[in-house]
Motif scaffolding. Structure first.
Motif, short mmCIF file in Angstrom:
data_model
loop_
_atom_site.label_atom_id
_atom_site.label_comp_id
_atom_site.label_asym_id
_atom_site.label_seq_id
_atom_site.Cartn_x
_atom_site.Cartn_y
_atom_site.Cartn_z
N THR A 205 1.20 1.31 -0.22
CA THR A 205 1.33 0.20 0.28
C THR A 205 0.31 -1.11 0.11
N ASP A 206 1.26 -2.27 0.10
CA ASP A 206 -0.04 -4.09 -0.14
C ASP A 206 -0.97 -3.34 0.30
N LEU A 207 -2.71 -3.42 -0.33
CA LEU A 207 -3.56 -4.22 -0.03
C LEU A 207 -3.75 -5.57 0.64
N THR A 208 -3.30 -5.69 2.10
CA THR A 208 -3.67 -7.12 2.85
C THR A 208 -5.05 -7.31 3.53
N ASP A 209 -5.11 -6.24 4.55
CA ASP A 209 -6.66 -6.50 4.97
C ASP A 209 -7.69 -4.95 5.01
N LYS A 210 -8.45 -4.71 5.00
CA LYS A 210 -9.27 -3.91 5.53
C LYS A 210 -9.52 -2.74 6.53
N ALA A 211 -8.78 -4.01 7.95
CA ALA A 211 -8.88 -3.43 9.09
C ALA A 211 -7.33 -2.70 9.33
N ASP A 212 -6.30 -2.60 8.39
CA ASP A 212 -4.35 -2.40 9.02
C ASP A 212 -5.04 -0.85 8.40
N ASP A 213 -4.53 -0.77 9.71
CA ASP A 213 -4.24 1.35 9.44
C ASP A 213 -2.94 2.46 9.27
N LYS A 214 -1.77 0.53 8.38
CA LYS A 214 -1.09 1.13 8.00
C LYS A 214 -1.32 1.12 5.77
N LEU A 215 -2.51 1.34 6.40
CA LEU A 215 -2.24 1.38 4.48
C LEU A 215 -2.77 2.93 3.60
N GLU A 216 -1.75 3.23 2.85
CA GLU A 216 -1.72 3.97 1.73
C GLU A 216 -2.59 3.97 0.88
N VAL A 217 -3.37 4.99 0.06
CA VAL A 217 -3.81 4.92 -1.21
C VAL A 217 -4.03 6.50 -1.64
N ASN A 218 -3.11 6.29 -2.95
CA ASN A 218 -3.10 7.64 -3.50
C ASN A 218 -4.93 7.46 -4.25
N ILE A 219 -5.71 9.20 -4.34
CA ILE A 219 -6.79 8.35 -5.02
C ILE A 219 -7.05 9.74 -6.00
N TYR A 220 -7.28 9.10 -7.41
CA TYR A 220 -6.64 10.80 -8.71
C TYR A 220 -8.38 10.52 -8.61
N ALA A 221 -9.01 11.65 -9.13
CA ALA A 221 -9.78 12.22 -10.08
C ALA A 221 -10.05 13.02 -10.68
#
Length: 253
Positions: free
Chosen positions: A234-250
């Motif tokens: 989802t769009d990176l809009t604000d650091k406090a946005d609790d609707k954010l979804e991020v895939n982290i890859y190692a």
């Protein structure tokens, strides 16, 4: 060989219809100056009429036409404007991830426009936002639409800040490649086997997902490359946005 140690994130601050009836009345006779006209009383056995009915009065009133809706691919109602949906921007792995879970996936190499930079941790969100915005603006000028979600590859980190490569995938890179903004180059997204950790919540709270990542790597004795990838589903809009979804890859070695 080193393990990914993401503790660097400790500095981040998450149509009704109504029926009506007509009242029946009688015609009042008398010497009154004004006679009141009302409907004749109801008759149980009406006599046959000898007068031809007036079509204009007896014809049934047609019901109003139902409202028309517009569906994709169907003709539109005259005068109604519709806007087609834009192209989809899928993530690197289209099968969605689950929060607090680990997926062993294979990342495809996708062509991308890339911009390198550095930032302090407290400026991570606005710095990445500005990088993605700049890349997309230059792609628009070159007539190349984005074809994937924004990606940040963190190449080097310390307690104060980080070095990164911001990437916007495209469908293909023209040959010859068009000239775009200063500092922006074409390349490809990281590819190969990866462990995906899905984060759902604010960017302020992403440390918790990195702690899960580190614990998993330690428990499984997995050694990974000295970089990690964040893909913003989802769009990176604000650091406090609790609707954010991020895939982290190692990326395992």
């Amino acid at each position: 060989m080193t393990r990914l140690r993401p503790s660097r994130r400790s500095r981040l601050p998450s149509a009704v219809a109504a029926s009506r009836s007509l009242a029946a009345g009688i015609l009042l006779w008398g010497a009154a100056a004004t006679a009141q006209e009302t409907a004749p009383p109801a008759v149980t056995n009406p006599l046959p009429t000898t007068t031809a009915p007036d079509p204009a009065r007896s014809a049934p009133v047609p019901a109003p036409a139902p409202a028309q809706s517009v569906a994709p691919g169907l003709p539109t109602v005259p005068g109604l404007q519709t806007t087609p949906a834009g192209p989809a921007r899928p993530p690197l792995v289209e099968t969605p991830g689950e929060a607090n879970d680990v997926d062993d996936v294979t990342l495809p190499a996708k062509p991308a426009a890339i911009l390198a930079g550095t930032a302090k941790w407290e400026e991570a969100v606005p710095t990445l936002q500005a990088a993605f915005k700049r890349i997309e603006a230059d792609l628009a000028k070159a007539g190349l639409p984005p074809a994937g979600r924004p990606i940040a590859v963190f190449a080097k980190t310390d307690d104060d800040g980080f070095q990164f490569e911001a990437m916007i995938p495209v469908t293909a890179i023209p040959d010859p490649a068009p000239a775009i903004g200063d500092g922006i180059r074409f390349g490809s997204t990281p590819s190969g086997r990866a462990l995906r950790f899905n984060h759902k919540g604010s960017y302020e709270e992403i440390d918790g997902t990195y702690e899960t990542l580190t614990a998993y790597l330690d428990a499984k004795d997995v050694v990974v490359q000295d970089r990690f990838i964040e893909e913003y589903v989802t769009d990176l809009t604000d650091k406090a946005d609790d609707k954010l979804e991020v895939n982290i890859y190692a990326l395992p070695r």
